[in-house]
Enzyme design. Sequence first.
Site, PDB file in Angstrom:
ATOM      1  N   ARG A 111       3.020  -4.953  16.517  1.00  0.00           N
ATOM      2  CA  ARG A 111       1.669  -4.398  16.373  1.00  0.00           C
ATOM      3  C   ARG A 111       0.641  -5.427  16.856  1.00  0.00           C
ATOM      4  NH1 ARG A 111       1.848  -3.118  10.096  1.00  0.00           N
ATOM      5  NH2 ARG A 111       2.554  -5.278  10.194  1.00  0.00           N
ATOM      6  N   ASP A 150      -2.482  -8.525  11.532  1.00  0.00           N
ATOM      7  CA  ASP A 150      -3.867  -8.863  11.227  1.00  0.00           C
ATOM      8  C   ASP A 150      -4.402 -10.030  12.052  1.00  0.00           C
ATOM      9  OD1 ASP A 150      -4.085  -6.897   9.241  1.00  0.00           O
ATOM     10  OD2 ASP A 150      -3.038  -8.178   7.815  1.00  0.00           O
ATOM     11  N   HIS A 172      -2.477  -8.739   1.795  1.00  0.00           N
ATOM     12  CA  HIS A 172      -2.085  -7.516   2.512  1.00  0.00           C
ATOM     13  C   HIS A 172      -3.211  -7.175   3.504  1.00  0.00           C
ATOM     14  CE1 HIS A 172      -0.034  -3.854   3.317  1.00  0.00           C
ATOM     15  NE2 HIS A 172      -0.275  -3.163   2.219  1.00  0.00           N
ATOM     16  N   HIS A 195       5.163 -13.019   7.294  1.00  0.00           N
ATOM     17  CA  HIS A 195       5.388 -11.627   6.887  1.00  0.00           C
ATOM     18  C   HIS A 195       6.508 -11.559   5.857  1.00  0.00           C
ATOM     19  CE1 HIS A 195       6.034  -7.282   7.145  1.00  0.00           C
ATOM     20  NE2 HIS A 195       4.783  -7.245   7.559  1.00  0.00           N
ATOM     21  N   SER A 252       0.838  -1.219   0.000  1.00  0.00           N
ATOM     22  CA  SER A 252       0.000   0.000   0.000  1.00  0.00           C
ATOM     23  C   SER A 252       0.863   1.256   0.000  1.00  0.00           C
ATOM     24  CB  SER A 252      -0.952   0.006   1.200  1.00  0.00           C
ATOM     25  OG  SER A 252      -0.259  -0.212   2.403  1.00  0.00           O
TER      26      SER A 252
END
Length: 439
Positions: free
Chosen positions: A327, A373, A272, A318, A242
């Site tokens: 995160r 995610d 993604h 990843h 992105s």
Amino acid sequence: MILNEKISAQLPAWRERIRVLAKEHADVVVDTVTIGEVVGGMRDTKSLYTDISYVDPSEGIRFRGMTIPETLKALPKARGSKMPMVGGLYYLLMVGEVPSKEQAMEVDEEWGKRAELPDYLYKMLKAMPRETHPMTLFSQAVLALQNESVFAKRYHEGMKKEEYWEAALEDSLNLTAKLPMIAAFIYRLKYFNETKKLKWNPKQDYGMNFARMMKVSDKKGYAELARLYFIIHSDHESGNASAHAMHLAGSTLSDAYYSFSASLNALVGPLHGLANQECLGWLLQVRKQFGGNPSRDELYKFAWDTLNSGKVIPGYGHGVLRVIDPRFTAQLEFARKRFPDDELLRLAEMVLDVVPQVLKEQGKAKSPAPNVDAISGTLQYYYGVREFDFYTVLFGVGRALGVTSNYVWARALGQPIERPKSMTTKMLEEIVQEAAQPL
Ligand code: CMX
């Protein structure tokens, strides 16, 4: 405006550093590009520079040199909140310094002045079929706002190259100010058929405004999550899909609206940003099949069945990171503090115990660890935002903060149009043959 002044003061020194690199050290070898990199999606090929953030494979993201725990600790907090103001994070990304509370609030106030949406945007969104994917609506809304681009207008009036960044910043502030309202309007329209225009409350920060417009029942709790969510999703250096899509489009001097729409269109891929919706879907399938307390063996088999059916396990692995994504950890800690007994959270923790082992046994993924995610949907679900296809929109609101900061600095430092070189397969094969010949 505070961001203009701060960036302006720093620019001469930065421009000189880039000039010296480009003119005096252009021949220094940074890396040797291999055929593996050429055919392997340029994974890890060092060919971009940015000072907004850096992903260390063994440590995770650093925003302007600060890890996630350091960032969350250092940034000024929203009133009555344990989480930082999003305006403070934007200041940090843009300026490279931790802001005072007043400076962070100034960014939030600036957003408040620019948040209102034009009538045509409401009309356009209302005219779209309700079954349209929320990311399509989101990207369309951003594109529709291109009409308002200061950069495009000034470019056609003959703006000087040294001034590009100021127009880019103006567009970036206008865009990031409007995104929470666009996202909340799409949410209320698509799932509740509500068509009423939304209003920004200048007394509330970015996170609380978003929570209020979303009309979730626990606004205070959701505002805390929104602040955390937007901050940790903001940036992941400039090579991720992105960020790179925005960077590439921006390098042609497309304005921030065109460029960010491109960024969203890259974010929505299942490898993604869409992985957050896929991930919760996967978890709910587990719950449907085995209930809230599956055995380790049941989970193990379910994970293997996913792999054997040719699918990836969403939320794990990843492109760059080789450890648990900080995160992910920040969100897990948030959830454990606020709702430790939530059934879905416990299920996500059980999955965390099994999936890395399964991926290791399969032996393909370079990292079997959870990424951002793996848990973000679980937190949204807890606060009542249960429409999974909306989750990538939330990622997009956060991602805008990082990609627009990169975009402003790319224009400020005069980064050129991107144009990597392609080769034919035959040329690559010839290189391989040459390398195989005895000396
Ligand atoms: N499940 C199954 N297989 C996986 C896997 C996973 N979670 N993660 C990696 N692999 C596989 C890859 O598909 C690849 O297989 P092939 O050789 O058959 O193509 C192999 O392992 C090697 O991949 P890698 O080098 O470790 O990882 P990549 O850089 O190619 O891909 C990513 C990274 C994120 C796309 C991949 O790990 C993946 O598909 N994960 C699941 C989807 C996901 O969570 N995406 C969100 C990432 C975070 C974000 O950007 O939002």
